[in-house]
Design a protein around this motif. Sequence first.
Motif, PDB file in Angstrom:
ATOM      1  N   ASN A   1      -3.736   4.932   7.749  1.00  0.00           N
ATOM      2  CA  ASN A   1      -3.947   3.791   8.646  1.00  0.00           C
ATOM      3  C   ASN A   1      -3.739   2.467   7.932  1.00  0.00           C
ATOM      4  O   ASN A   1      -3.201   1.510   8.507  1.00  0.00           O
ATOM      5  N   ASP A   2      -4.138   2.365   6.665  1.00  0.00           N
ATOM      6  CA  ASP A   2      -3.960   1.119   5.924  1.00  0.00           C
ATOM      7  C   ASP A   2      -2.484   0.798   5.730  1.00  0.00           C
ATOM      8  O   ASP A   2      -2.076  -0.369   5.745  1.00  0.00           O
ATOM      9  N   THR A   3      -1.679   1.830   5.542  1.00  0.00           N
ATOM     10  CA  THR A   3      -0.259   1.632   5.252  1.00  0.00           C
ATOM     11  C   THR A   3       0.554   1.346   6.506  1.00  0.00           C
ATOM     12  O   THR A   3       1.463   0.516   6.490  1.00  0.00           O
ATOM     13  N   PHE A   4       0.230   2.008   7.608  1.00  0.00           N
ATOM     14  CA  PHE A   4       1.074   1.930   8.802  1.00  0.00           C
ATOM     15  C   PHE A   4       0.440   1.182   9.974  1.00  0.00           C
ATOM     16  O   PHE A   4       1.073   1.033  11.013  1.00  0.00           O
ATOM     17  N   GLY A   5      -0.781   0.711   9.826  1.00  0.00           N
ATOM     18  CA  GLY A   5      -1.406  -0.040  10.903  1.00  0.00           C
ATOM     19  C   GLY A   5      -1.571   0.766  12.173  1.00  0.00           C
ATOM     20  O   GLY A   5      -1.278   0.286  13.274  1.00  0.00           O
ATOM     21  N   VAL A   6      -2.025   2.009  12.027  1.00  0.00           N
ATOM     22  CA  VAL A   6      -2.188   2.894  13.178  1.00  0.00           C
ATOM     23  C   VAL A   6      -3.671   3.162  13.419  1.00  0.00           C
ATOM     24  O   VAL A   6      -4.500   3.022  12.521  1.00  0.00           O
TER      25      VAL A   6
ATOM     26  N   ILE B   1      -0.120  10.795  -3.383  1.00  0.00           N
ATOM     27  CA  ILE B   1       0.491  12.070  -2.988  1.00  0.00           C
ATOM     28  C   ILE B   1       1.012  12.809  -4.219  1.00  0.00           C
ATOM     29  O   ILE B   1       0.812  14.022  -4.370  1.00  0.00           O
ATOM     30  N   ALA B   2       1.667  12.085  -5.113  1.00  0.00           N
ATOM     31  CA  ALA B   2       2.283  12.709  -6.290  1.00  0.00           C
ATOM     32  C   ALA B   2       1.262  13.335  -7.223  1.00  0.00           C
ATOM     33  O   ALA B   2       1.587  14.267  -7.973  1.00  0.00           O
ATOM     34  N   THR B   3       0.026  12.848  -7.195  1.00  0.00           N
ATOM     35  CA  THR B   3      -1.004  13.357  -8.103  1.00  0.00           C
ATOM     36  C   THR B   3      -2.007  14.276  -7.406  1.00  0.00           C
ATOM     37  O   THR B   3      -3.016  14.652  -8.003  1.00  0.00           O
ATOM     38  N   ALA B   4      -1.729  14.642  -6.161  1.00  0.00           N
ATOM     39  CA  ALA B   4      -2.594  15.608  -5.471  1.00  0.00           C
ATOM     40  C   ALA B   4      -2.560  16.936  -6.214  1.00  0.00           C
ATOM     41  O   ALA B   4      -1.500  17.393  -6.643  1.00  0.00           O
ATOM     42  N   THR B   5      -3.713  17.554  -6.370  1.00  0.00           N
ATOM     43  CA  THR B   5      -3.811  18.750  -7.212  1.00  0.00           C
ATOM     44  C   THR B   5      -3.620  20.059  -6.453  1.00  0.00           C
ATOM     45  O   THR B   5      -3.345  21.090  -7.060  1.00  0.00           O
ATOM     46  N   ASP B   6      -3.774  20.033  -5.141  1.00  0.00           N
ATOM     47  CA  ASP B   6      -3.522  21.221  -4.334  1.00  0.00           C
ATOM     48  C   ASP B   6      -3.271  20.773  -2.899  1.00  0.00           C
ATOM     49  O   ASP B   6      -3.340  19.580  -2.585  1.00  0.00           O
ATOM     50  N   GLU B   7      -2.975  21.729  -2.019  1.00  0.00           N
ATOM     51  CA  GLU B   7      -2.600  21.371  -0.652  1.00  0.00           C
ATOM     52  C   GLU B   7      -3.722  20.673   0.112  1.00  0.00           C
ATOM     53  O   GLU B   7      -3.473  19.650   0.765  1.00  0.00           O
ATOM     54  N   PRO B   8      -4.977  21.149   0.058  1.00  0.00           N
ATOM     55  CA  PRO B   8      -6.050  20.408   0.739  1.00  0.00           C
ATOM     56  C   PRO B   8      -6.218  18.986   0.204  1.00  0.00           C
ATOM     57  O   PRO B   8      -6.490  18.053   0.970  1.00  0.00           O
ATOM     58  N   HIS B   9      -6.054  18.823  -1.107  1.00  0.00           N
ATOM     59  CA  HIS B   9      -6.153  17.491  -1.715  1.00  0.00           C
ATOM     60  C   HIS B   9      -5.035  16.584  -1.208  1.00  0.00           C
ATOM     61  O   HIS B   9      -5.259  15.399  -0.910  1.00  0.00           O
TER      62      HIS B   9
ATOM     63  N   ARG C   1      -3.479  16.837   1.700  1.00  0.00           N
ATOM     64  CA  ARG C   1      -3.796  16.507   3.090  1.00  0.00           C
ATOM     65  C   ARG C   1      -4.851  15.409   3.156  1.00  0.00           C
ATOM     66  O   ARG C   1      -4.729  14.454   3.940  1.00  0.00           O
ATOM     67  N   SER C   2      -5.878  15.531   2.329  1.00  0.00           N
ATOM     68  CA  SER C   2      -6.959  14.553   2.328  1.00  0.00           C
ATOM     69  C   SER C   2      -6.464  13.168   1.932  1.00  0.00           C
ATOM     70  O   SER C   2      -6.817  12.160   2.556  1.00  0.00           O
ATOM     71  N   ARG C   3      -5.634  13.108   0.910  1.00  0.00           N
ATOM     72  CA  ARG C   3      -5.141  11.808   0.443  1.00  0.00           C
ATOM     73  C   ARG C   3      -4.270  11.126   1.493  1.00  0.00           C
ATOM     74  O   ARG C   3      -4.346   9.911   1.680  1.00  0.00           O
ATOM     75  N   LEU C   4      -3.453  11.902   2.167  1.00  0.00           N
ATOM     76  CA  LEU C   4      -2.621  11.324   3.216  1.00  0.00           C
ATOM     77  C   LEU C   4      -3.480  10.822   4.369  1.00  0.00           C
ATOM     78  O   LEU C   4      -3.304   9.689   4.846  1.00  0.00           O
ATOM     79  N   MET C   5      -4.413  11.624   4.807  1.00  0.00           N
ATOM     80  CA  MET C   5      -5.231  11.251   5.957  1.00  0.00           C
ATOM     81  C   MET C   5      -6.132  10.058   5.652  1.00  0.00           C
ATOM     82  O   MET C   5      -6.422   9.244   6.529  1.00  0.00           O
ATOM     83  N   ASP C   6      -6.569   9.923   4.406  1.00  0.00           N
ATOM     84  CA  ASP C   6      -7.468   8.825   4.038  1.00  0.00           C
ATOM     85  C   ASP C   6      -6.761   7.477   3.975  1.00  0.00           C
ATOM     86  O   ASP C   6      -7.407   6.433   4.099  1.00  0.00           O
ATOM     87  N   ARG C   7      -5.429   7.479   3.785  1.00  0.00           N
ATOM     88  CA  ARG C   7      -4.729   6.225   3.508  1.00  0.00           C
ATOM     89  C   ARG C   7      -3.704   5.819   4.569  1.00  0.00           C
ATOM     90  O   ARG C   7      -3.178   4.709   4.521  1.00  0.00           O
TER      91      ARG C   7
ATOM     92  N   SER D   1       0.816  -1.211   0.000  1.00  0.00           N
ATOM     93  CA  SER D   1       0.000   0.000   0.000  1.00  0.00           C
ATOM     94  C   SER D   1       0.853   1.266   0.000  1.00  0.00           C
ATOM     95  O   SER D   1       0.357   2.349  -0.293  1.00  0.00           O
ATOM     96  N   LEU D   2       2.149   1.133   0.315  1.00  0.00           N
ATOM     97  CA  LEU D   2       3.008   2.316   0.371  1.00  0.00           C
ATOM     98  C   LEU D   2       3.211   2.941  -1.012  1.00  0.00           C
ATOM     99  O   LEU D   2       3.059   4.163  -1.155  1.00  0.00           O
ATOM    100  N   PRO D   3       3.534   2.168  -2.059  1.00  0.00           N
ATOM    101  CA  PRO D   3       3.628   2.784  -3.393  1.00  0.00           C
ATOM    102  C   PRO D   3       2.323   3.433  -3.837  1.00  0.00           C
ATOM    103  O   PRO D   3       2.340   4.461  -4.524  1.00  0.00           O
ATOM    104  N   GLU D   4       1.200   2.848  -3.444  1.00  0.00           N
ATOM    105  CA  GLU D   4      -0.092   3.448  -3.789  1.00  0.00           C
ATOM    106  C   GLU D   4      -0.258   4.798  -3.098  1.00  0.00           C
ATOM    107  O   GLU D   4      -0.790   5.750  -3.685  1.00  0.00           O
TER     108      GLU D   4
END
Length: 235
Positions: free
Chosen positions: A30-35, A12-20, A22-28, A4-7
């Motif tokens: 827990n799946d990547t880091f088991g937190v 992140i690389a295709t986020a279109t602006d700063e809020p986008h 932030r949203s992409r990081l926050m949405d994903r 899930s890390l490459p995903e």
Amino acid sequence: MDQSLPELFAAIATATDEPHLRSRLMDRANDTFGVQRWGLYLLDKAGQLASVDVVGVSDAFVERYQQIGRSVDPLLQYVLSHHAPIHEALIWPNGGWRQSELYQRCCAEYDHAHIMTGPIVGQGQLVGTIHFARVGQAPLFNGQDLASLGALCSHVSARLAELRALEHVASNPWRSRLTSRERQIADLVARGLTNAAIGQELWITQNSVKQALKRMFRKLEVRSRTEMVTKLQIY
């Protein structure tokens, strides 16, 4: 590497602006880091807190951490000084985390069994932090987790810098006259670096910097470094 890390990197690389972003990081995250708890803190150009995104904790926790936790958080101090990720077991070995002031005053209520923090950097400065926490009987963060967080921080730092640069260009038509390399040079000039220091920073020769500045002066219709910085509104 967790598949899930490459995903997450691609998102992140295709986020279109700063809020986008932030949203992409926050949405994903827990799946990547088991937190079970995670947060993203971003600073503005003046180093003041610009945005906070959290999952799993209340606004009251965020306020308490800002008022009390930051001053007693050695993980944050390590990130500030080293620009590298760290987890609590490297600070408090042998279970000392639960006896720490940070745990007792901020984290006990939320059962933060293990925590990990990483830096977001830009132009040599800390511009944000990523925070992860595992609760209950969840396993310790380990070396692989640190490596993954370090990679994530690098991707977030790079994309955030790109997005903020694009936003700056859009708000100032003079910046749009410059290439991305020329904008890098202009930003370093604004920080007071000499041609030699700029060359070292960008891995180019001092003469290349000198010639680039001549082109930039013509494009911007200025005669000095000070005029250039003022016209580009670099503060």
